[in-house]
Design an enzyme around this catalytic site. Structure first.
Site, PDB file in Angstrom:
ATOM      1  NE  ARG A 112      31.348  11.027 -25.424  1.00  0.00           N
ATOM      2  CZ  ARG A 112      30.567  11.686 -24.559  1.00  0.00           C
ATOM      3  NH1 ARG A 112      31.088  12.128 -23.429  1.00  0.00           N
ATOM      4  NH2 ARG A 112      29.289  11.900 -24.810  1.00  0.00           N
ATOM      5  CB  VAL A 163      20.815   1.388 -23.683  1.00  0.00           C
ATOM      6  CG1 VAL A 163      22.234   0.839 -23.720  1.00  0.00           C
ATOM      7  CG2 VAL A 163      20.805   2.894 -23.484  1.00  0.00           C
ATOM      8  CG  ASN A 220      28.955   5.208 -18.081  1.00  0.00           C
ATOM      9  OD1 ASN A 220      29.071   6.018 -17.165  1.00  0.00           O
ATOM     10  ND2 ASN A 220      29.446   5.436 -19.300  1.00  0.00           N
ATOM     11  CB  SER A 262      23.364  12.262 -11.770  1.00  0.00           C
ATOM     12  OG  SER A 262      23.499  13.666 -11.624  1.00  0.00           O
ATOM     13  CE1 TYR A 267      22.120  12.840 -16.935  1.00  0.00           C
ATOM     14  CE2 TYR A 267      22.153  14.097 -14.891  1.00  0.00           C
ATOM     15  CZ  TYR A 267      22.709  13.142 -15.724  1.00  0.00           C
ATOM     16  OH  TYR A 267      23.856  12.479 -15.341  1.00  0.00           O
TER      17      TYR A 267
END
Length: 241
Positions: free
Chosen positions: A12, A61, A87, A139, A152
């Protein structure tokens, strides 16, 4: 023989858009997913609807054995891999004092360890086949930090350094390693963001807009084909870092 691209987390959002764009450009696309097989099938259906070709491969992963098995299946099917897009990523948001070790660990393992695992296995194949392109989806949190998302931000900061170090090591094999900060997109998840968040992101962009996902996919395609660029970090929106 046609070129082969692997996109992790391609069920997605940005991953799906990149998978479809590479397929439209003539690549055989390996669509990696973790758990949402139905969404991954939707990605493949879009590709096949326009006579593209692809393969679904489930792999975690963060698990080295799972990644190794995935690449074994790719080489059994296609014998090569030319482009890898890292990704896949997750969030587990909490402020530092409320964040559990499990929430910290899961994000670091998926985002940072996962990128390392995929680079390691893809480099082994690319080194034997005259090189290739590895692109890590990054990011802005790597540079600015994100409130309530230290896990993150730390994982993405680590990927910046991993990108540069891997580029230095793998350049001798003609393997290019770069990273792209994709900006904020109105994908399925982006659409669900609260309006005040969307407006804040627009305000932070000097052009007052969110990033165009079609422009992003065109840039990533160009970067994958570019033979003389490696070790670079591209910020693909108008936020200044």
């Amino acid at each position: 023989m046609g070129k082969v691209a692997l996109i992790t987390g391609a069920s997605r959002g940005i991953g799906r858009k990149l998978a479809v764009s590479f397929a439209f450009a003539g690549y055989f696309v390996v669509i990696n997913y973790l758990s949402n097989k139905e969404k991954a099938k939707e990605t493949l259906s879009i590709i096949e609807k326009f006579n593209g070709k692809g393969l679904l491969l489930q792999a975690d992963v963060s698990d080295p054995a799972s990644v190794k098995e995935m690449f074994s299946k790719i080489t059994e099917h296609e014998k090569q891999i030319d482009v890898v897009i890292n990704n896949a990523g997750i969030t587990r948001d909490h402020t530092i004092m409320k964040m559990s070790f499990e929430e910290w660990d899961e994000v670091i393992k998926t985002n940072l360890y996962g990128t390392f695992n995929v680079i390691k296995e893809s480099a082994k194949i690319m080194a034997k086949n005259s090189g290739g392109s590895i692109i890590n989806i990054e990011s802005i949190s790597a540079f600015q930090g994100s409130f309530g998302a230290v896990n993150y931000s730390a994982s993405k900061g680590g990927i910046i350094s991993l990108t540069k170090a891997a580029a230095r090591e793998l350049g001798r094999f003609n393997i290019r390693v770069n990273a792209v900060l994709p900006g904020f997109h109105l994908t399925d998840l982006g659409q669900k963001a609260p309006e005040h968040i969307k407006e804040k992101i627009k305000a932070d962009n000097v052009l007052g807009v969110t990033t165009d996902i079609q422009e992003l996919s065109e840039f990533v395609l160009l970067l994958a084909k570019t033979k003389t660029v490696s070790g670079q970090i591209f910020n693909w929106d108008s936020r200044i870092i």
